[in-house]
Design a protein around this motif. Structure first.
Motif, PDB file in Angstrom:
ATOM      1  N   ARG A  14       0.453  -1.122   0.188  1.00  6.28           N
ATOM      2  CA  ARG A  14      -0.030   0.044  -0.026  1.00  6.28           C
ATOM      3  C   ARG A  14       0.734   1.555  -0.020  1.00  6.28           C
ATOM      4  NH1 ARG A  14      -5.329   0.984   2.953  1.00  6.28           N
ATOM      5  NH2 ARG A  14      -5.262  -1.075   3.668  1.00  6.28           N
ATOM      6  N   LEU A  15       0.397   1.996  -0.528  1.00  7.92           N
ATOM      7  CA  LEU A  15       1.157   3.498  -0.847  1.00  7.92           C
ATOM      8  C   LEU A  15       0.854   4.036   0.536  1.00  7.92           C
ATOM      9  CD1 LEU A  15       1.226   4.900  -4.938  1.00  7.92           C
ATOM     10  CD2 LEU A  15       3.123   3.555  -3.699  1.00  7.92           C
ATOM     11  N   GLY A  16       2.479   4.532   0.570  1.00  6.91           N
ATOM     12  CA  GLY A  16       2.157   5.538   1.713  1.00  6.91           C
ATOM     13  C   GLY A  16       1.892   7.320   1.685  1.00  6.91           C
ATOM     14  N   PHE A  17       1.934   7.815   2.621  1.00  4.94           N
ATOM     15  CA  PHE A  17       1.892   9.454   2.777  1.00  4.94           C
ATOM     16  C   PHE A  17       3.266   9.683   1.642  1.00  4.94           C
ATOM     17  CE2 PHE A  17       2.803  14.137   3.495  1.00  4.94           C
ATOM     18  CZ  PHE A  17       1.868  14.379   3.468  1.00  4.94           C
ATOM     19  N   ASP A  18       4.428   8.975   2.011  1.00  2.90           N
ATOM     20  CA  ASP A  18       5.481  10.157   1.523  1.00  2.90           C
ATOM     21  C   ASP A  18       5.454   9.564  -0.035  1.00  2.90           C
ATOM     22  OD1 ASP A  18       6.488  11.381   4.050  1.00  2.90           O
ATOM     23  OD2 ASP A  18       7.102   9.346   4.920  1.00  2.90           O
ATOM     24  N   ASP A  19       5.007   8.189  -0.234  1.00  2.00           N
ATOM     25  CA  ASP A  19       5.015   8.289  -1.677  1.00  2.00           C
ATOM     26  C   ASP A  19       4.147   8.792  -2.434  1.00  2.00           C
ATOM     27  OD1 ASP A  19       6.462   5.248  -1.244  1.00  2.00           O
ATOM     28  OD2 ASP A  19       4.335   4.884  -0.535  1.00  2.00           O
ATOM     29  N   LEU A  20       3.000   9.615  -2.047  1.00  2.00           N
ATOM     30  CA  LEU A  20       1.859  10.381  -2.929  1.00  2.00           C
ATOM     31  C   LEU A  20       2.268  11.979  -1.950  1.00  2.00           C
ATOM     32  CD1 LEU A  20      -1.060   8.595  -2.148  1.00  2.00           C
ATOM     33  CD2 LEU A  20       0.873   8.361  -3.776  1.00  2.00           C
ATOM     34  N   GLU A  23       6.829  16.522   2.324  1.00  2.00           N
ATOM     35  CA  GLU A  23       6.235  17.723   2.823  1.00  2.00           C
ATOM     36  C   GLU A  23       6.313  18.574   3.012  1.00  2.00           C
ATOM     37  OE1 GLU A  23       6.396  16.215   6.795  1.00  2.00           O
ATOM     38  OE2 GLU A  23       4.993  15.054   7.267  1.00  2.00           O
ATOM     39  N   GLU A  24       6.618  19.612   2.818  1.00  2.00           N
ATOM     40  CA  GLU A  24       6.858  21.121   3.354  1.00  2.00           C
ATOM     41  C   GLU A  24       6.654  21.823   4.808  1.00  2.00           C
ATOM     42  OE1 GLU A  24       5.833  23.587  -0.693  1.00  2.00           O
ATOM     43  OE2 GLU A  24       7.276  21.660  -1.352  1.00  2.00           O
ATOM     44  N   GLU A  25       7.291  22.896   4.653  1.00  2.00           N
ATOM     45  CA  GLU A  25       6.779  24.616   6.101  1.00  2.00           C
ATOM     46  C   GLU A  25       6.010  24.070   6.849  1.00  2.00           C
ATOM     47  OE1 GLU A  25       4.681  27.246   3.188  1.00  2.00           O
ATOM     48  OE2 GLU A  25       6.280  25.457   2.934  1.00  2.00           O
ATOM     49  N   LYS A  37       2.582  22.264   5.440  1.00  2.00           N
ATOM     50  CA  LYS A  37       1.802  21.832   4.007  1.00  2.00           C
ATOM     51  C   LYS A  37       2.352  21.001   3.498  1.00  2.00           C
ATOM     52  CE  LYS A  37       3.584  25.228   0.965  1.00  2.00           C
ATOM     53  NZ  LYS A  37       3.453  26.383   0.157  1.00  2.00           N
ATOM     54  N   CYS A  38       1.918  20.256   2.158  1.00  2.00           N
ATOM     55  CA  CYS A  38       2.557  19.451   1.243  1.00  2.00           C
ATOM     56  C   CYS A  38       1.723  19.615   0.691  1.00  2.00           C
ATOM     57  CB  CYS A  38       1.656  17.863   2.194  1.00  2.00           C
ATOM     58  SG  CYS A  38      -0.513  18.053   1.671  1.00  2.00           S
ATOM     59  N   ILE A  39       2.586  19.182  -0.841  1.00  6.24           N
ATOM     60  CA  ILE A  39       2.612  18.782  -2.124  1.00  6.24           C
ATOM     61  C   ILE A  39       2.277  17.494  -2.454  1.00  6.24           C
ATOM     62  CG2 ILE A  39       3.391  19.767  -4.540  1.00  6.24           C
ATOM     63  CD1 ILE A  39       3.628  21.959  -2.339  1.00  6.24           C
ATOM     64  N   HIS A  40       1.458  17.040  -3.148  1.00  9.90           N
ATOM     65  CA  HIS A  40       1.526  15.712  -4.284  1.00  9.90           C
ATOM     66  C   HIS A  40       1.866  15.898  -5.087  1.00  9.90           C
ATOM     67  CE1 HIS A  40      -1.698  13.317  -6.688  1.00  9.90           C
ATOM     68  NE2 HIS A  40      -0.964  12.943  -5.667  1.00  9.90           N
ATOM     69  N   ARG A  41       3.103  14.762  -4.776  1.00 10.58           N
ATOM     70  CA  ARG A  41       3.953  15.158  -6.031  1.00 10.58           C
ATOM     71  C   ARG A  41       4.010  14.316  -7.776  1.00 10.58           C
ATOM     72  NH1 ARG A  41       8.332  13.342  -2.893  1.00 10.58           N
ATOM     73  NH2 ARG A  41       8.190  12.713  -0.887  1.00 10.58           N
ATOM     74  N   GLU A  42       2.718  14.012  -7.393  1.00 11.18           N
ATOM     75  CA  GLU A  42       2.219  13.603  -8.924  1.00 11.18           C
ATOM     76  C   GLU A  42       1.435  14.840  -9.965  1.00 11.18           C
ATOM     77  OE1 GLU A  42       0.460  10.626 -12.760  1.00 11.18           O
ATOM     78  OE2 GLU A  42       1.820  10.755 -11.309  1.00 11.18           O
TER      79      GLU A  42
END
Length: 336
Positions: A14-20, A23-25, A37-42
């Motif tokens: 199963r993909l985890g948070f860090d896979d998708l 994390e930022e500031e 804040k977080c950025i969706h990698r895709e």
């Protein structure tokens, strides 16, 4: 990549948070959580992630978090912060929400409306708040903590939109019957029936709305439904009447969210509103005295607010509701 509803599973795991996400500031911190804040990698889209440490958590705390997740998964409305999913690893729980760019409503009003604050603006904000609450109440969900930092603002299609956030103290009831559900929330915005330990229901959210409307129009906090001329001479009678109906101490006679939306306060043909510069000055002083925490449109429940609900939560009996012990391991649905 398929982000269909439910957990996304790649071959073997199963993909985890860090896979998708990346994390930022830090956007804000509280006694019980941190928001980043977080950025969706895709897609490269920005979101807010509420991170709750597992260290020292007891079963009742996990059940409270599970209940919050259960409730927010049911909500899909323009005036409610959108929930995208949850993750769990060995150290933390993570809840992913849309990132709201305007901050809490009061701070937005103070910064952006300093020279143009008037009833017409307040009318737009309150329409959004009542509309969001009406949606919740039709689903028998009581927010229980309507207050300034849980009213966040964002810009959508060049229009200001107010959204309800932080459903950490929300409760889902069965039908419209009143129940004893505990003395929770923030003192200044608590309805009298809650303070008195009586059975209550959705009207407690409308009392809090009365306090919010009073704050926005005068910059002060109500002591009953009174309107000292020093603060209220420039405010319309329709505004005062709506506040009176919201701050009705009889919860059975208090106006509902649906009724509030049909009140003359929202009549587009009513008298022209005046500039409320003094309200901005008083609202600035009022907010500086409070100890509110909010970040990225995701409210942060502090220990002082959480303590009463912790004391009232008991382990679920065998055969209890399915959602009470729901897993926090669902992964996010990304709407690309």
């Amino acid at each position: 990549m398929d982000f269909s509803c439910g957990a996304f599973v790649c071959p073997g795991r199963r993909l985890g948070f860090d896979d998708l996400y990346e994390e930022e500031e830090v956007l804000g911190t509280g006694a019980c959580a941190i928001v980043k804040k977080c950025i969706h990698r895709e897609s490269a889209r920005e979101y807010a992630v509420k991170i709750i440490s597992k260290e020292g958590m007891q079963r009742p705390e996990v059940e409270i978090l599970s209940e919050e997740k259960h409730i927010i998964k049911k909500l899909d409305h323009r005036n409610i912060v959108k929930f995208y999913g949850s993750f769990s690893d060995a150290k933390d729980y993570r809840l992913v929400f849309e990132l709201l760019n305007g901050g809490d409503l009061y701070q937005y009003v103070i910064k952006r409306q300093r020279t143009s604050h008037c009833e017409s603006n307040v009318m737009r904000y309150m329409r959004d708040i009542f509309t969001g609450l009406q949606y919740c109440h039709t689903k028998n969900i009581i927010h229980r903590d309507v207050k300034p930092p849980n009213l966040s603002l964002t810009i959508e299609d060049k229009r200001e939109v107010v959204k309800l956030v932080d459903f950490g103290l929300a409760v889902e009831t069965k039908g419209k019957a009143r129940r004893k559900l505990g003395d929770l929330g923030t003192r200044k915005y608590k309805a009298p029936e809650m303070v008195q330990g009586l059975k209550y229901g959705t009207p407690i959210d409308l009392w809090a709305c009365g306090c919010v409307l009073y704050n926005l129009l005068s910059g002060t906090h109500p002591s009953g439904a009174s309107f000292p001329s020093l603060y209220w001479d420039r405010v319309s009678e329709s505004s005062k009447d709506l506040i009176k109906q919201l701050l009705n101490e009889d919860q059975d006679s208090r106006i509902t969210a649906a009724e509030a939306l049909n009140h003359s306060f929202f009549n587009p043909m009513r008298e022209e509103s005046q500039y409320l510069g003094d309200a901005i000055m008083h609202l600035t002083e009022f907010t500086q005295k409070e100890m509110w925490k909010t970040a990225g449109g995701v409210g942060i429940v502090t220990n002082s607010v959480l303590a009463p609900i912790m004391a009232s939560v008991m382990p679920s009996p065998p055969g209890g509701s399915q959602h009470a012990g729901a897993s926090m391991d669902d992964t996010v649905k990304e709407s690309c």
